[in-house]
Design a protein around this motif. Structure first.
Motif, PDB file in Angstrom:
ATOM      1  N   UNK A   1       0.861  -1.154   0.000  1.00  0.00           N
ATOM      2  CA  UNK A   1       0.000   0.000   0.000  1.00  0.00           C
ATOM      3  C   UNK A   1       0.910   1.220   0.000  1.00  0.00           C
ATOM      4  N   UNK A   2       0.614   2.219  -0.828  1.00  0.00           N
ATOM      5  CA  UNK A   2       1.495   3.379  -0.911  1.00  0.00           C
ATOM      6  C   UNK A   2       0.716   4.656  -1.167  1.00  0.00           C
ATOM      7  N   UNK A   3       1.280   5.742  -0.665  1.00  0.00           N
ATOM      8  CA  UNK A   3       0.828   7.085  -1.015  1.00  0.00           C
ATOM      9  C   UNK A   3       1.949   7.665  -1.857  1.00  0.00           C
ATOM     10  N   UNK A   4       1.591   8.159  -3.040  1.00  0.00           N
ATOM     11  CA  UNK A   4       2.571   8.655  -3.990  1.00  0.00           C
ATOM     12  C   UNK A   4       2.225  10.103  -4.331  1.00  0.00           C
ATOM     13  N   UNK A   5       3.245  10.956  -4.386  1.00  0.00           N
ATOM     14  CA  UNK A   5       3.043  12.352  -4.758  1.00  0.00           C
ATOM     15  C   UNK A   5       2.981  12.508  -6.269  1.00  0.00           C
ATOM     16  N   UNK A  11       5.538   8.701  -0.744  1.00  0.00           N
ATOM     17  CA  UNK A  11       5.427   9.517   0.462  1.00  0.00           C
ATOM     18  C   UNK A  11       5.319   8.609   1.679  1.00  0.00           C
ATOM     19  N   UNK A  12       4.550   7.551   1.548  1.00  0.00           N
ATOM     20  CA  UNK A  12       4.318   6.619   2.649  1.00  0.00           C
ATOM     21  C   UNK A  12       4.050   5.243   2.060  1.00  0.00           C
ATOM     22  N   UNK A  13       4.683   4.230   2.603  1.00  0.00           N
ATOM     23  CA  UNK A  13       4.415   2.857   2.162  1.00  0.00           C
ATOM     24  C   UNK A  13       4.121   1.989   3.377  1.00  0.00           C
ATOM     25  N   UNK A  14       3.239   1.052   3.188  1.00  0.00           N
ATOM     26  CA  UNK A  14       2.920   0.067   4.217  1.00  0.00           C
ATOM     27  C   UNK A  14       3.019  -1.283   3.526  1.00  0.00           C
ATOM     28  N   UNK A 125      12.430 -10.536   4.855  1.00  0.00           N
ATOM     29  CA  UNK A 125      13.405 -10.134   3.842  1.00  0.00           C
ATOM     30  C   UNK A 125      12.705  -9.467   2.668  1.00  0.00           C
ATOM     31  N   UNK A 126      11.559  -9.987   2.268  1.00  0.00           N
ATOM     32  CA  UNK A 126      10.789  -9.401   1.175  1.00  0.00           C
ATOM     33  C   UNK A 126      10.360  -7.980   1.519  1.00  0.00           C
ATOM     34  N   UNK A 131      10.856  -2.151   0.743  1.00  0.00           N
ATOM     35  CA  UNK A 131      11.073  -0.855   1.399  1.00  0.00           C
ATOM     36  C   UNK A 131      12.340  -0.184   0.855  1.00  0.00           C
ATOM     37  N   UNK A 132      13.416  -0.951   0.722  1.00  0.00           N
ATOM     38  CA  UNK A 132      14.674  -0.411   0.200  1.00  0.00           C
ATOM     39  C   UNK A 132      14.514   0.069  -1.238  1.00  0.00           C
ATOM     40  N   UNK A 133      13.790  -0.690  -2.036  1.00  0.00           N
ATOM     41  CA  UNK A 133      13.564  -0.290  -3.431  1.00  0.00           C
ATOM     42  C   UNK A 133      12.773   1.021  -3.502  1.00  0.00           C
TER      43      UNK A 133
END
Length: 152
Positions: A1-5, A11-14, A125-126, A131-133
């Motif tokens: 789930x993500x909020x993208x500008x 902006x925020x990822x879950x 790990x996934x 998150x890193x990507x």
């Protein structure tokens, strides 16, 4: 789930919801969804759009799977758009805005083609890989924007 500008930056990822669940269900049980429901997210205050005299609030944009909330816009049901041109236009514009999120994930997966196939790693790990990507994606987008500014 993500909020993208609007600049395709996350902006925020879950991360951690399972694909077999609906997006709306994943959002409601996610930390992000719970924080929105409890009004704990740091959402900027409503403000005027350029050239307008009505205050406009910041909202999330979702698809039909999401429940209608004060902080979330979703499309009108298809049957309602058949008889109301304004609702049909609203749905089209909302769909256009949702494409920004879809495109951000498309750009991310183009850069790191590891996402073209299932990740065969432990869940923890996934989550770390995704998150890193997302973080690297944001750094890359800033670099591209700065390059475009200095080259123009």
């Amino acid at each position: 789930m993500a909020i993208v500008g609007p600049d395709y930056k996350f902006i925020c990822v879950d991360i951690g919801g399972f694909g077999k669940n609906s997006d709306g269900g994943i959002f409601e049980t996610s930390n992000m969804g719970k924080r929105f429901e409890q009004n704990l997210m740091s959402v900027p205050a409503p403000r005027f759009l350029p050239g307008q005299n009505e205050i406009c609030s910041y909202v999330l944009i979702g698809d039909e799977a999401f429940a209608l909330k004060p902080y979330l816009m979703r499309p009108f049901p298809y049957k309602q758009t058949l008889t109301d041109v304004r609702k049909e236009k609203y749905n089209l514009r909302l769909c256009r805005a949702r494409r920004v999120v879809e495109n951000a994930f498309g750009i991310l997966s183009q850069k790191w083609r590891i996402f073209y196939r299932p990740l065969e790693t432990k869940v923890d790990t996934t989550i770390l890989i995704v998150r890193t990507a997302c973080i690297l994606h944001n750094f890359y987008e800033v670099k591209v924007a700065m390059t475009n500014i200095f080259n123009s």
